[in-house]
Design an enzyme around this catalytic site. Structure first.
Site, PDB file in Angstrom:
ATOM      1  CG  ASN A   7      28.487  34.370  41.181  1.00 50.46           C
ATOM      2  OD1 ASN A   7      29.100  34.573  42.219  1.00 50.46           O
ATOM      3  ND2 ASN A   7      28.876  34.842  40.010  1.00 50.46           N
ATOM      4  NE  ARG A  91      32.885  33.425  40.355  1.00 56.25           N
ATOM      5  CZ  ARG A  91      33.130  34.723  40.431  1.00 56.25           C
ATOM      6  NH1 ARG A  91      32.179  35.555  40.779  1.00 56.25           N
ATOM      7  NH2 ARG A  91      34.333  35.194  40.159  1.00 56.25           N
ATOM      8  CG  HIS A 180      38.624  36.128  35.384  1.00 56.31           C
ATOM      9  ND1 HIS A 180      39.631  37.067  35.210  1.00 56.31           N
ATOM     10  CD2 HIS A 180      37.628  36.753  36.036  1.00 56.31           C
ATOM     11  CE1 HIS A 180      39.244  38.217  35.746  1.00 56.31           C
ATOM     12  NE2 HIS A 180      38.037  38.054  36.253  1.00 56.31           N
ATOM     13  NE  ARG A 241      39.680  44.264  40.251  1.00 56.41           N
ATOM     14  CZ  ARG A 241      39.236  43.058  39.932  1.00 56.41           C
ATOM     15  NH1 ARG A 241      40.078  42.048  39.840  1.00 56.41           N
ATOM     16  NH2 ARG A 241      37.967  42.869  39.692  1.00 56.41           N
ATOM     17  CD  GLU A 384      32.693  33.563  34.499  1.00 52.26           C
ATOM     18  OE1 GLU A 384      32.007  34.501  34.039  1.00 52.26           O
ATOM     19  OE2 GLU A 384      33.561  33.723  35.360  1.00 52.26           O
TER      20      GLU A 384
END
Ligand code: ADP
Length: 397
Positions: A7, A91, A180, A241, A384
């Site tokens: 990743n 990823r 996601h 955010r 993940e």
């Protein structure tokens, strides 16, 4: 059958080595400050103490070579030879509309990932660097790309088309993509396994609540809606955010404060969310502590976050025409007892009977509802890397 999962971020790289015979993690680690002075690699062989080594990594290729050296190390390593690596899974944040599934990397795939760079300018270039470096170092080992956006490609048009003139979609691909995806997919599958029911028969709302957060409506194993969109700021309140904001308010702020699009983007991505409301921190642990001490804006940030999650659970239950389970995952979802309580209290009308005593868990799989709850409430730690490793193996088998 060994699979390496990478990743790559712009200045960091996380990795895990799997033995897929029993889906076991053999080793994992993190390289930080790639391209910046003061680099560091932390490597952990399963069952042993971590080893940390400081060294500069001028680029991703040097960092990847250091990872491979760790994996081959006589004492801390897990491989005798790199030939043991069956494949490498990467990823990749954005696959646009081209990739609804993971793929074996080819020249065409590299080109398409590059074409998606305008949609994920911070992530896709770093992901590409990781893939290309690996291809140079291990030219005979297949490289697999697994996309964050792929799972949401099943959304119907009514979920992903925005209410702006349609030609903007046709020209610029301005639409909801969702993110996601690997996490939503994993926890939905695990929830079905925990419930002992086929995923195809279940309507699940998956709440991935971390620094970045998104909620997804997963109907019969397919994503039918999600809160993140073209970019990664919409939906529920996140660490820094903003979550849903009226675009007209954004235009007004730009005008009043004289902000150009770059400066406004910084406000929405970095200065907003839990940090922006509380004025304390983007880390929810700090904000929970401040709220417990009576801080009004910390309480407000928590309140806005949990209200938003609750609202989307209701919206997605209506969208799917039913609800069988709500799943909490990622840093906040797996660990914040308070957030889960604030979200789940008051959902009895939906058939979800929250059990406060069972909710006192962190970071492990659990049911947090009463036995007679018609809608299951669950905590499922996300994984993940395992999804990437499984996809990788299945594409080379
Ligand atoms: P990312 O989106 O960067 O992958 P994570 O999923 O790791 O983030 O989530 C990180 C967030 O999880 C932290 O910012 C922190 O607010 C939250 N978190 C971790 N542990 C706890 C805890 N015990 N209580 C509340 N929040 C927590």
């Amino acid at each position: 059958m060994k699979v390496l999962v990478l990743n790559c971020g712009s200045s960091s790289l996380k990795y895990q080595l799997f033995d897929m015979t029993g889906e076991e993690v053999m080793a994992k680690g993190l390289v930080e400050r790639i391209g910046i002075e003061g680099g560091r690699i932390k490597h952990t062989k399963t069952g042993m103490d971590s080893v940390v080594s400081d060294s500069d990594f001028p680029n991703h290729k040097v960092a990847i070579k250091a990872v491979l050296d760790c994996l081959l190390h006589g004492e801390h390593g897990s491989l005798q030879s790199l030939e043991e690596l069956r494949a490498v899974g990467h990823r990749v944040v954005h696959g646009g509309e081209k990739f609804a599934k993971s793929v074996v990397v080819t020249a065409d795939v590299l080109r398409t990932i590059d074409e998606c760079t305008p949609f994920a300018p911070l992530h896709n270039p770093a992901n590409l660097l990781g893939i290309k470096s690996m291809m140079e170092i291990l030219p005979k080992v297949p490289q697999i790309a697994v996309f964050d956006t792929a799972f949401h490609q099943t959304m119907p048009e009514r979920s992903f088309i925005y209410g702006v003139p349609y030609h903007y979609y046709e020209t610029y691909r301005v639409r909801r993509f969702g993110f996601h995806g690997t996490s939503h997919l994993y926890v939905a599958h695990r929830a079905a396994e925990m419930l002992g029911k086929p995923l195809e028969n279940l309507k699940i709302v998956t709440c991935h609540l971390g620094n970045g957060s998104s909620i997804a409506a997963v109907d019969g194993g397919r994503s039918v809606d999600t809160t993140l969109g073209f970019g990664t700021v919409s939906g529920v309140l996140m660490g820094t955010r903003c979550g849903d904001v009226d675009p007209v308010a954004v235009l007004h702020l730009m005008q009043e404060e004289g902000l150009d699009s770059k400066a406004m983007s910084h406000v929405l991505h970095k200065d907003s969310g839990v940090l922006g409301i509380s004025g304390i921190s983007s880390d929810l642990r700090d904000v929970e502590d401040a709220a417990a001490g009576g801080n009004r804006r910390a309480k407000l940030a928590l309140d806005i976050l949990c209200y938003g999650v609750k609202k989307y659970i209701g919206a997605y239950a209506a969208a799917m025409g039913g609800l069988d389970a709500v799943v909490f995952t990622a840093g906040v979802g797996e660990n914040s007892v308070l957030v889960r309580e604030m979200v789940c209290e008051g959902l009895e009308f939906l058939g979800a009977l929250f059990d406060k005593s069972k909710n006192a868990v962190r970071g492990k799989e659990a049911f947090i509802c009463k036995p007679d709850s018609r809608v299951a409430l669950l905590v499922v730690p996300t994984n993940e890397e395992l999804v990437i490793a499984r996809d990788t193996l299945s594409l080379v088998s």
